[in-house]
Design a protein around this motif. Structure first.
Motif, PDB file in Angstrom:
ATOM      1  N   LYS A  18     -67.549  23.053 -30.161  1.00 16.97           N
ATOM      2  CA  LYS A  18     -67.942  21.597 -31.051  1.00 16.97           C
ATOM      3  C   LYS A  18     -67.534  20.516 -30.359  1.00 16.97           C
ATOM      4  CE  LYS A  18     -71.470  20.714 -33.922  1.00 16.97           C
ATOM      5  NZ  LYS A  18     -72.544  19.970 -33.230  1.00 16.97           N
ATOM      6  N   GLY A  23     -72.101  16.326 -30.024  1.00 19.06           N
ATOM      7  CA  GLY A  23     -73.659  15.951 -30.179  1.00 19.06           C
ATOM      8  C   GLY A  23     -74.215  16.501 -31.268  1.00 19.06           C
ATOM      9  N   LYS A  24     -75.303  16.045 -31.688  1.00 20.71           N
ATOM     10  CA  LYS A  24     -76.170  16.169 -32.865  1.00 20.71           C
ATOM     11  C   LYS A  24     -76.677  17.767 -32.649  1.00 20.71           C
ATOM     12  CE  LYS A  24     -77.607  12.634 -35.561  1.00 20.71           C
ATOM     13  NZ  LYS A  24     -78.610  11.695 -36.077  1.00 20.71           N
ATOM     14  N   ASP A  25     -76.422  18.434 -33.445  1.00 17.93           N
ATOM     15  CA  ASP A  25     -76.834  19.802 -33.462  1.00 17.93           C
ATOM     16  C   ASP A  25     -77.387  20.230 -35.018  1.00 17.93           C
ATOM     17  OD1 ASP A  25     -76.320  20.897 -30.944  1.00 17.93           O
ATOM     18  OD2 ASP A  25     -74.203  21.209 -31.544  1.00 17.93           O
ATOM     19  N   LEU A  75     -73.549  27.457 -27.253  1.00 15.45           N
ATOM     20  CA  LEU A  75     -73.918  26.267 -27.701  1.00 15.45           C
ATOM     21  C   LEU A  75     -74.660  25.528 -26.713  1.00 15.45           C
ATOM     22  CD1 LEU A  75     -73.393  24.054 -29.754  1.00 15.45           C
ATOM     23  CD2 LEU A  75     -71.436  23.366 -28.396  1.00 15.45           C
ATOM     24  N   VAL A  76     -74.467  25.717 -25.133  1.00 17.69           N
ATOM     25  CA  VAL A  76     -75.317  25.204 -24.275  1.00 17.69           C
ATOM     26  C   VAL A  76     -76.968  25.630 -24.258  1.00 17.69           C
ATOM     27  CG1 VAL A  76     -76.076  25.095 -21.822  1.00 17.69           C
ATOM     28  CG2 VAL A  76     -73.745  24.578 -22.668  1.00 17.69           C
ATOM     29  N   TYR A  78     -78.174  27.181 -27.020  1.00 12.89           N
ATOM     30  CA  TYR A  78     -78.774  26.688 -28.321  1.00 12.89           C
ATOM     31  C   TYR A  78     -79.222  25.561 -28.070  1.00 12.89           C
ATOM     32  CZ  TYR A  78     -78.494  25.723 -33.328  1.00 12.89           C
ATOM     33  OH  TYR A  78     -78.692  25.380 -34.645  1.00 12.89           O
ATOM     34  N   ARG A  79     -78.613  24.649 -27.637  1.00 14.51           N
ATOM     35  CA  ARG A  79     -78.906  23.094 -27.243  1.00 14.51           C
ATOM     36  C   ARG A  79     -80.415  23.298 -26.310  1.00 14.51           C
ATOM     37  NH1 ARG A  79     -73.756  19.299 -27.013  1.00 14.51           N
ATOM     38  NH2 ARG A  79     -72.991  19.452 -29.012  1.00 14.51           N
ATOM     39  N   GLY A  83     -83.555  21.892 -28.218  1.00 14.70           N
ATOM     40  CA  GLY A  83     -83.963  20.735 -27.526  1.00 14.70           C
ATOM     41  C   GLY A  83     -85.493  20.752 -27.092  1.00 14.70           C
ATOM     42  N   LYS A  86     -87.947  20.522 -30.102  1.00 12.31           N
ATOM     43  CA  LYS A  86     -87.707  19.234 -30.600  1.00 12.31           C
ATOM     44  C   LYS A  86     -88.820  18.234 -29.796  1.00 12.31           C
ATOM     45  CE  LYS A  86     -83.793  17.644 -32.983  1.00 12.31           C
ATOM     46  NZ  LYS A  86     -82.612  16.956 -32.719  1.00 12.31           N
TER      47      LYS A  86
END
Length: 91
Positions: A18, A23-25, A75-76, A78-79, A83, A86
């Motif tokens: 992180k 960034g915002k997660d 994490l990549v 997940y985003r 993303g 959203k």
């Protein structure tokens, strides 16, 4: 390594990932821990598949490196997944 070691490794690997990818997660500490623990497993798989090495003991540098690498990969992903959700959601 025992279960407690995996949780500690996952927590720290998730936090480091992180920090490396700020960034915002969505989610908080629990999500970070879960991403880190999953990252340790993914890192172990990456190490075995690509580098023909496995996670070592808790205090070995390769264990931490692979766990952090795996946490970054998760994490990549997940985003990317969240993303996309959203941007497609209409309010």
């Amino acid at each position: 390594m025992g279960v407690v070691s995996w949780i500690i490794l996952g927590l720290i690997a998730g936090v480091i990932a992180k920090i490396l990818m700020p960034g915002k997660d969505p989610g908080g500490c629990i999500i970070t821990i879960l991403l880190g623990i999953g990252g340790a497993f993914v890192g172990g798989w990456i190490g075995k598949t690509l580098f023909h090495t496995q996670l070592g003991t808790f205090f070995e540098a390769r264990t931490w490196g692979l766990a952090i690498l795996g946490a970054l990969v998760i994490l990549v992903v997940y985003r990317l997944v969240l993303g996309n959700r959203k941007h497609h959601r209409r309010d």
